[in-house]
Write a protein that holds these residues in place. Sequence first.
Motif, PDB file in Angstrom:
ATOM      1  N   ALA A 231      -9.183 -25.877  71.121  1.00 39.30           N
ATOM      2  CA  ALA A 231     -10.005 -26.753  70.273  1.00 39.30           C
ATOM      3  C   ALA A 231     -10.137 -28.138  70.923  1.00 39.30           C
ATOM      4  CB  ALA A 231      -9.373 -26.843  68.890  1.00 39.30           C
ATOM      5  N   GLU A 232     -10.906 -28.999  70.274  1.00 41.10           N
ATOM      6  CA  GLU A 232     -11.174 -30.335  70.806  1.00 41.10           C
ATOM      7  C   GLU A 232      -9.877 -31.089  71.084  1.00 41.10           C
ATOM      8  OE1 GLU A 232     -14.717 -29.334  68.105  1.00 41.10           O
ATOM      9  OE2 GLU A 232     -12.575 -28.930  68.157  1.00 41.10           O
ATOM     10  N   LYS A 233      -9.862 -31.787  72.221  1.00 39.90           N
ATOM     11  CA  LYS A 233      -8.658 -32.503  72.654  1.00 39.90           C
ATOM     12  C   LYS A 233      -8.877 -34.008  72.593  1.00 39.90           C
ATOM     13  CE  LYS A 233     -10.210 -32.165  77.394  1.00 39.90           C
ATOM     14  NZ  LYS A 233     -10.056 -31.648  78.712  1.00 39.90           N
TER      15      LYS A 233
ATOM     16  N   HIS B   5      -9.160 -21.837  78.309  1.00 44.71           N
ATOM     17  CA  HIS B   5      -9.917 -23.044  78.645  1.00 44.71           C
ATOM     18  C   HIS B   5     -11.393 -22.698  78.863  1.00 44.71           C
ATOM     19  CE1 HIS B   5      -6.113 -25.189  79.194  1.00 44.71           C
ATOM     20  NE2 HIS B   5      -5.679 -24.017  79.611  1.00 44.71           N
ATOM     21  N   SER B   6     -12.209 -23.728  79.046  1.00 49.60           N
ATOM     22  CA  SER B   6     -13.656 -23.511  79.193  1.00 49.60           C
ATOM     23  C   SER B   6     -13.989 -22.679  80.418  1.00 49.60           C
ATOM     24  CB  SER B   6     -14.400 -24.850  79.253  1.00 49.60           C
ATOM     25  OG  SER B   6     -13.975 -25.608  80.382  1.00 49.60           O
ATOM     26  N   ASN B   7     -13.160 -22.737  81.448  1.00 51.06           N
ATOM     27  CA  ASN B   7     -13.423 -21.932  82.644  1.00 51.06           C
ATOM     28  C   ASN B   7     -12.730 -20.572  82.590  1.00 51.06           C
ATOM     29  OD1 ASN B   7     -10.893 -23.165  82.894  1.00 51.06           O
ATOM     30  ND2 ASN B   7     -11.027 -23.302  85.118  1.00 51.06           N
ATOM     31  N   THR B   8     -11.552 -20.474  82.005  1.00 48.15           N
ATOM     32  CA  THR B   8     -10.805 -19.221  82.040  1.00 48.15           C
ATOM     33  C   THR B   8     -11.218 -18.227  80.962  1.00 48.15           C
ATOM     34  OG1 THR B   8      -8.994 -20.081  80.649  1.00 48.15           O
ATOM     35  CG2 THR B   8      -8.784 -20.347  83.050  1.00 48.15           C
ATOM     36  N   THR B   9     -11.619 -18.714  79.812  1.00 39.76           N
ATOM     37  CA  THR B   9     -11.938 -17.796  78.707  1.00 39.76           C
ATOM     38  C   THR B   9     -13.127 -16.892  79.027  1.00 39.76           C
ATOM     39  OG1 THR B   9     -10.907 -19.273  77.105  1.00 39.76           O
ATOM     40  CG2 THR B   9     -12.469 -17.661  76.240  1.00 39.76           C
TER      41      THR B   9
ATOM     42  N   GLU C  89     -19.781 -24.669  78.360  1.00 37.22           N
ATOM     43  CA  GLU C  89     -19.948 -26.078  78.708  1.00 37.22           C
ATOM     44  C   GLU C  89     -18.727 -26.841  78.199  1.00 37.22           C
ATOM     45  OE1 GLU C  89     -22.529 -27.210  80.495  1.00 37.22           O
ATOM     46  OE2 GLU C  89     -23.358 -25.180  80.567  1.00 37.22           O
ATOM     47  N   GLU C  90     -18.526 -28.034  78.695  1.00 31.56           N
ATOM     48  CA  GLU C  90     -17.391 -28.848  78.250  1.00 31.56           C
ATOM     49  C   GLU C  90     -17.438 -29.136  76.749  1.00 31.56           C
ATOM     50  OE1 GLU C  90     -14.314 -30.081  79.206  1.00 31.56           O
ATOM     51  OE2 GLU C  90     -14.705 -28.592  80.738  1.00 31.56           O
ATOM     52  N   SER C  91     -18.625 -29.113  76.162  1.00 33.67           N
ATOM     53  CA  SER C  91     -18.778 -29.414  74.728  1.00 33.67           C
ATOM     54  C   SER C  91     -18.722 -28.167  73.846  1.00 33.67           C
ATOM     55  CB  SER C  91     -20.091 -30.153  74.494  1.00 33.67           C
ATOM     56  OG  SER C  91     -21.177 -29.344  74.918  1.00 33.67           O
ATOM     57  N   ASP C  92     -18.536 -26.981  74.429  1.00 31.51           N
ATOM     58  CA  ASP C  92     -18.517 -25.735  73.662  1.00 31.51           C
ATOM     59  C   ASP C  92     -17.111 -25.441  73.145  1.00 31.51           C
ATOM     60  OD1 ASP C  92     -21.234 -25.213  74.073  1.00 31.51           O
ATOM     61  OD2 ASP C  92     -20.847 -24.054  75.892  1.00 31.51           O
ATOM     62  N   PHE C  93     -16.937 -25.563  71.841  1.00 27.87           N
ATOM     63  CA  PHE C  93     -15.658 -25.242  71.216  1.00 27.87           C
ATOM     64  C   PHE C  93     -15.822 -24.196  70.117  1.00 27.87           C
ATOM     65  CE2 PHE C  93     -15.128 -29.557  72.841  1.00 27.87           C
ATOM     66  CZ  PHE C  93     -13.925 -29.447  73.520  1.00 27.87           C
ATOM     67  N   ASP C  94     -17.041 -23.723  69.901  1.00 26.59           N
ATOM     68  CA  ASP C  94     -17.338 -22.880  68.742  1.00 26.59           C
ATOM     69  C   ASP C  94     -17.515 -21.406  69.085  1.00 26.59           C
ATOM     70  OD1 ASP C  94     -19.680 -23.141  70.148  1.00 26.59           O
ATOM     71  OD2 ASP C  94     -20.932 -23.537  68.403  1.00 26.59           O
ATOM     72  N   ARG C  95     -16.933 -20.949  70.185  1.00 24.12           N
ATOM     73  CA  ARG C  95     -17.086 -19.558  70.600  1.00 24.12           C
ATOM     74  C   ARG C  95     -15.778 -18.800  70.383  1.00 24.12           C
ATOM     75  NH1 ARG C  95     -20.956 -20.551  74.902  1.00 24.12           N
ATOM     76  NH2 ARG C  95     -22.616 -21.632  73.781  1.00 24.12           N
ATOM     77  N   LEU C  96     -15.847 -17.794  69.569  1.00 25.07           N
ATOM     78  CA  LEU C  96     -14.720 -16.879  69.377  1.00 25.07           C
ATOM     79  C   LEU C  96     -15.214 -15.501  69.802  1.00 25.07           C
ATOM     80  CD1 LEU C  96     -11.893 -16.085  68.384  1.00 25.07           C
ATOM     81  CD2 LEU C  96     -12.828 -15.971  66.066  1.00 25.07           C
TER      82      LEU C  96
END
Length: 170
Positions: free
Chosen positions: A35-37, A121-125, A141-148
Amino acid sequence: MKKFLFGIAIALFLNACATNTPADNITTVYLVRHAEKENDGTKDPSLSQQGQVRATYLAQLLNDVKLDAIYSTPYRRTTETAAPVLTQSGLDSLTSYAGNDLEDVAQKIHAKQGTYLIVGHSNTTPQLVSILIQRDVAPLEESDFDRLYKVTLHSDGDTHLEMLPYTPPS
């Protein structure tokens, strides 16, 4: 009339045979980026307040899912994202994994049927999703936190990818 009854008997027999065949061994993997850091200038920041809300929401989404293990990289932002899910899961601890050894993680998942959460993380997931389903997945993207991501792995090699909504209500 006898032919009709015989037909029904055959249909019932075939249905019984079909329902008594061994079930497909299915592994289900939920994958999410942390989630957002906080933007505190460190290499290992904690979650922001918004990130804590999202992590709590993840736990709500997975409330009815019986997890066999929760994997997380050893960073604060990933372990804090997984923490609310861990608390409700009844599991003793997180299983740590290295973000640079995704093939090993995929092998462990494939080796044992079960249901798993993997926080990365954004690159590993997206990379791990791609390895699991054996086809490309769009990067985050760096702003993408809404993907499950929900990956279903069948014993016959078939895979299924589903995107679940992951935005906490305002």
